[in-house]
Design a protein around this motif. Structure first.
Motif, PDB file in Angstrom:
ATOM      1  N   PRO A   1      14.470  20.358  -6.643  1.00 39.55           N
ATOM      2  CA  PRO A   1      15.804  20.888  -6.293  1.00 39.55           C
ATOM      3  C   PRO A   1      16.937  20.098  -6.939  1.00 39.55           C
ATOM      4  O   PRO A   1      17.917  20.689  -7.387  1.00 39.55           O
ATOM      5  N   ASP A   2      16.799  18.784  -7.015  1.00 35.84           N
ATOM      6  CA  ASP A   2      17.828  17.976  -7.670  1.00 35.84           C
ATOM      7  C   ASP A   2      17.907  18.286  -9.160  1.00 35.84           C
ATOM      8  O   ASP A   2      18.997  18.368  -9.730  1.00 35.84           O
ATOM      9  N   VAL A   3      16.762  18.457  -9.790  1.00 31.82           N
ATOM     10  CA  VAL A   3      16.736  18.754 -11.226  1.00 31.82           C
ATOM     11  C   VAL A   3      17.382  20.111 -11.499  1.00 31.82           C
ATOM     12  O   VAL A   3      18.199  20.253 -12.421  1.00 31.82           O
ATOM     13  N   MET A   4      17.044  21.112 -10.703  1.00 30.87           N
ATOM     14  CA  MET A   4      17.602  22.440 -10.937  1.00 30.87           C
ATOM     15  C   MET A   4      19.105  22.478 -10.655  1.00 30.87           C
ATOM     16  O   MET A   4      19.855  23.138 -11.373  1.00 30.87           O
ATOM     17  N   THR A   5      19.551  21.773  -9.635  1.00 27.30           N
ATOM     18  CA  THR A   5      20.985  21.695  -9.349  1.00 27.30           C
ATOM     19  C   THR A   5      21.720  20.986 -10.483  1.00 27.30           C
ATOM     20  O   THR A   5      22.806  21.403 -10.887  1.00 27.30           O
ATOM     21  N   ALA A   6      21.117  19.933 -11.008  1.00 29.64           N
ATOM     22  CA  ALA A   6      21.738  19.208 -12.111  1.00 29.64           C
ATOM     23  C   ALA A   6      21.814  20.073 -13.361  1.00 29.64           C
ATOM     24  O   ALA A   6      22.839  20.064 -14.061  1.00 29.64           O
ATOM     25  N   CYS A   7      20.755  20.802 -13.652  1.00 31.25           N
ATOM     26  CA  CYS A   7      20.784  21.700 -14.824  1.00 31.25           C
ATOM     27  C   CYS A   7      21.864  22.756 -14.671  1.00 31.25           C
ATOM     28  O   CYS A   7      22.574  23.071 -15.625  1.00 31.25           O
ATOM     29  N   SER A   8      21.991  23.281 -13.479  1.00 30.18           N
ATOM     30  CA  SER A   8      23.023  24.280 -13.230  1.00 30.18           C
ATOM     31  C   SER A   8      24.421  23.684 -13.385  1.00 30.18           C
ATOM     32  O   SER A   8      25.313  24.318 -13.944  1.00 30.18           O
ATOM     33  N   SER A   9      24.608  22.460 -12.900  1.00 28.01           N
ATOM     34  CA  SER A   9      25.941  21.858 -12.997  1.00 28.01           C
ATOM     35  C   SER A   9      26.304  21.535 -14.440  1.00 28.01           C
ATOM     36  O   SER A   9      27.463  21.647 -14.827  1.00 28.01           O
ATOM     37  N   VAL A  10      25.320  21.144 -15.245  1.00 32.31           N
ATOM     38  CA  VAL A  10      25.612  20.853 -16.649  1.00 32.31           C
ATOM     39  C   VAL A  10      25.923  22.146 -17.390  1.00 32.31           C
ATOM     40  O   VAL A  10      26.869  22.217 -18.186  1.00 32.31           O
ATOM     41  N   ASN A  11      25.165  23.203 -17.117  1.00 32.27           N
ATOM     42  CA  ASN A  11      25.379  24.463 -17.821  1.00 32.27           C
ATOM     43  C   ASN A  11      26.668  25.154 -17.398  1.00 32.27           C
ATOM     44  O   ASN A  11      27.355  25.738 -18.228  1.00 32.27           O
ATOM     45  N   LYS A  12      26.997  25.114 -16.124  1.00 35.86           N
ATOM     46  CA  LYS A  12      28.171  25.851 -15.630  1.00 35.86           C
ATOM     47  C   LYS A  12      29.452  25.031 -15.675  1.00 35.86           C
ATOM     48  O   LYS A  12      30.494  25.545 -16.018  1.00 35.86           O
ATOM     49  N   ALA A  13      29.398  23.772 -15.308  1.00 34.72           N
ATOM     50  CA  ALA A  13      30.619  22.977 -15.177  1.00 34.72           C
ATOM     51  C   ALA A  13      30.833  22.000 -16.331  1.00 34.72           C
ATOM     52  O   ALA A  13      31.897  21.401 -16.419  1.00 34.72           O
ATOM     53  N   ASN A  14      29.829  21.830 -17.182  1.00 34.18           N
ATOM     54  CA  ASN A  14      29.920  20.872 -18.281  1.00 34.18           C
ATOM     55  C   ASN A  14      30.356  19.492 -17.790  1.00 34.18           C
ATOM     56  O   ASN A  14      31.255  18.872 -18.350  1.00 34.18           O
ATOM     57  N   ASP A  15      29.717  19.020 -16.725  1.00 32.17           N
ATOM     58  CA  ASP A  15      30.076  17.729 -16.141  1.00 32.17           C
ATOM     59  C   ASP A  15      28.865  16.809 -16.156  1.00 32.17           C
ATOM     60  O   ASP A  15      28.245  16.548 -15.139  1.00 32.17           O
ATOM     61  N   LEU A  16      28.509  16.327 -17.332  1.00 28.66           N
ATOM     62  CA  LEU A  16      27.347  15.467 -17.493  1.00 28.66           C
ATOM     63  C   LEU A  16      27.482  14.136 -16.747  1.00 28.66           C
ATOM     64  O   LEU A  16      26.516  13.703 -16.119  1.00 28.66           O
ATOM     65  N   PRO A  17      28.642  13.460 -16.762  1.00 29.58           N
ATOM     66  CA  PRO A  17      28.733  12.200 -16.015  1.00 29.58           C
ATOM     67  C   PRO A  17      28.471  12.366 -14.514  1.00 29.58           C
ATOM     68  O   PRO A  17      27.802  11.538 -13.898  1.00 29.58           O
ATOM     69  N   LEU A  18      28.971  13.445 -13.924  1.00 29.81           N
ATOM     70  CA  LEU A  18      28.723  13.686 -12.511  1.00 29.81           C
ATOM     71  C   LEU A  18      27.238  13.935 -12.256  1.00 29.81           C
ATOM     72  O   LEU A  18      26.667  13.440 -11.285  1.00 29.81           O
ATOM     73  N   THR A  19      26.610  14.671 -13.142  1.00 27.33           N
ATOM     74  CA  THR A  19      25.185  14.961 -13.004  1.00 27.33           C
ATOM     75  C   THR A  19      24.354  13.692 -13.112  1.00 27.33           C
ATOM     76  O   THR A  19      23.441  13.464 -12.311  1.00 27.33           O
ATOM     77  N   MET A  20      24.647  12.851 -14.083  1.00 27.23           N
ATOM     78  CA  MET A  20      23.891  11.607 -14.230  1.00 27.23           C
ATOM     79  C   MET A  20      24.134  10.677 -13.044  1.00 27.23           C
ATOM     80  O   MET A  20      23.224   9.983 -12.592  1.00 27.23           O
ATOM     81  N   GLY A  21      25.342  10.670 -12.506  1.00 30.26           N
ATOM     82  CA  GLY A  21      25.625   9.886 -11.315  1.00 30.26           C
ATOM     83  C   GLY A  21      24.824  10.365 -10.120  1.00 30.26           C
ATOM     84  O   GLY A  21      24.345   9.559  -9.316  1.00 30.26           O
ATOM     85  N   GLU A  22      24.665  11.666 -10.007  1.00 24.61           N
ATOM     86  CA  GLU A  22      23.870  12.221  -8.907  1.00 24.61           C
ATOM     87  C   GLU A  22      22.410  11.819  -9.046  1.00 24.61           C
ATOM     88  O   GLU A  22      21.766  11.438  -8.070  1.00 24.61           O
ATOM     89  N   PHE A  23      21.883  11.911 -10.265  1.00 24.95           N
ATOM     90  CA  PHE A  23      20.485  11.516 -10.496  1.00 24.95           C
ATOM     91  C   PHE A  23      20.268  10.040 -10.174  1.00 24.95           C
ATOM     92  O   PHE A  23      19.338   9.679  -9.467  1.00 24.95           O
ATOM     93  N   LEU A  24      21.124   9.197 -10.709  1.00 23.14           N
ATOM     94  CA  LEU A  24      20.956   7.760 -10.497  1.00 23.14           C
ATOM     95  C   LEU A  24      21.207   7.369  -9.043  1.00 23.14           C
ATOM     96  O   LEU A  24      20.533   6.489  -8.502  1.00 23.14           O
ATOM     97  N   GLY A  25      22.150   8.022  -8.397  1.00 21.51           N
ATOM     98  CA  GLY A  25      22.410   7.738  -6.998  1.00 21.51           C
ATOM     99  C   GLY A  25      21.241   8.123  -6.112  1.00 21.51           C
ATOM    100  O   GLY A  25      20.844   7.373  -5.213  1.00 21.51           O
ATOM    101  N   ALA A  26      20.657   9.290  -6.363  1.00 21.31           N
ATOM    102  CA  ALA A  26      19.501   9.725  -5.578  1.00 21.31           C
ATOM    103  C   ALA A  26      18.306   8.811  -5.827  1.00 21.31           C
ATOM    104  O   ALA A  26      17.594   8.445  -4.885  1.00 21.31           O
ATOM    105  N   ALA A  27      18.098   8.426  -7.068  1.00 18.96           N
ATOM    106  CA  ALA A  27      16.967   7.548  -7.384  1.00 18.96           C
ATOM    107  C   ALA A  27      17.143   6.179  -6.740  1.00 18.96           C
ATOM    108  O   ALA A  27      16.187   5.627  -6.184  1.00 18.96           O
ATOM    109  N   ASN A  28      18.343   5.647  -6.784  1.00 21.56           N
ATOM    110  CA  ASN A  28      18.594   4.348  -6.154  1.00 21.56           C
ATOM    111  C   ASN A  28      18.404   4.412  -4.645  1.00 21.56           C
ATOM    112  O   ASN A  28      17.876   3.489  -4.035  1.00 21.56           O
ATOM    113  N   PHE A  29      18.833   5.506  -4.036  1.00 15.70           N
ATOM    114  CA  PHE A  29      18.646   5.662  -2.599  1.00 15.70           C
ATOM    115  C   PHE A  29      17.164   5.671  -2.251  1.00 15.70           C
ATOM    116  O   PHE A  29      16.726   4.983  -1.326  1.00 15.70           O
TER     117      PHE A  29
END
Length: 95
Positions: A41-69
């Motif tokens: 679910p995190d991967v698919m949400t991130a792919c959607s956010s990159v494709n629709k919002a073009n916000d790669l820094p936010l997406t990478m922050g979400e990935f790294l934040g979830a992984a750190n948690f």
């Protein structure tokens, strides 16, 4: 419980069929396929956010934040809840 019976009826047979098709051992399939299912679910949400919002820094922050948690908080809770010293076998860990 309802969650356990639902997972037992629907998720486990699919996991077994996929692991047999890929030729994975039971412990390897449990670690890899369950982690993939948990993170999808995190991967698919991130792919959607990159494709629709073009916000790669936010997406990478979400990935790294979830992984750190997961690494810090959940692993610490597991270690604190386990009685006695924690022993990690070398071969399954390094494989």
């Amino acid at each position: 419980s309802m969650l356990a019976s639902t997972a037992d009826d629907y998720f486990v047979p699919q996991l077994e069929a996929l692991s047999e098709r890929l030729g994975l051992q039971e412990d390897v399939a449990g670690v890899t396929l369950l982690a993939l299912g948990n993170g999808m679910p995190d991967v698919m949400t991130a792919c959607s956010s990159v494709n629709k919002a073009n916000d790669l820094p936010l997406t990478m922050g979400e990935f790294l934040g979830a992984a750190n948690f997961i690494i810090v908080f959940v692993f610490a809770c597991v270690l604190l809840a386990s009685p006695g010293p924690t022993v990690v076998e070398n071969w399954p860990f390094l494989r």
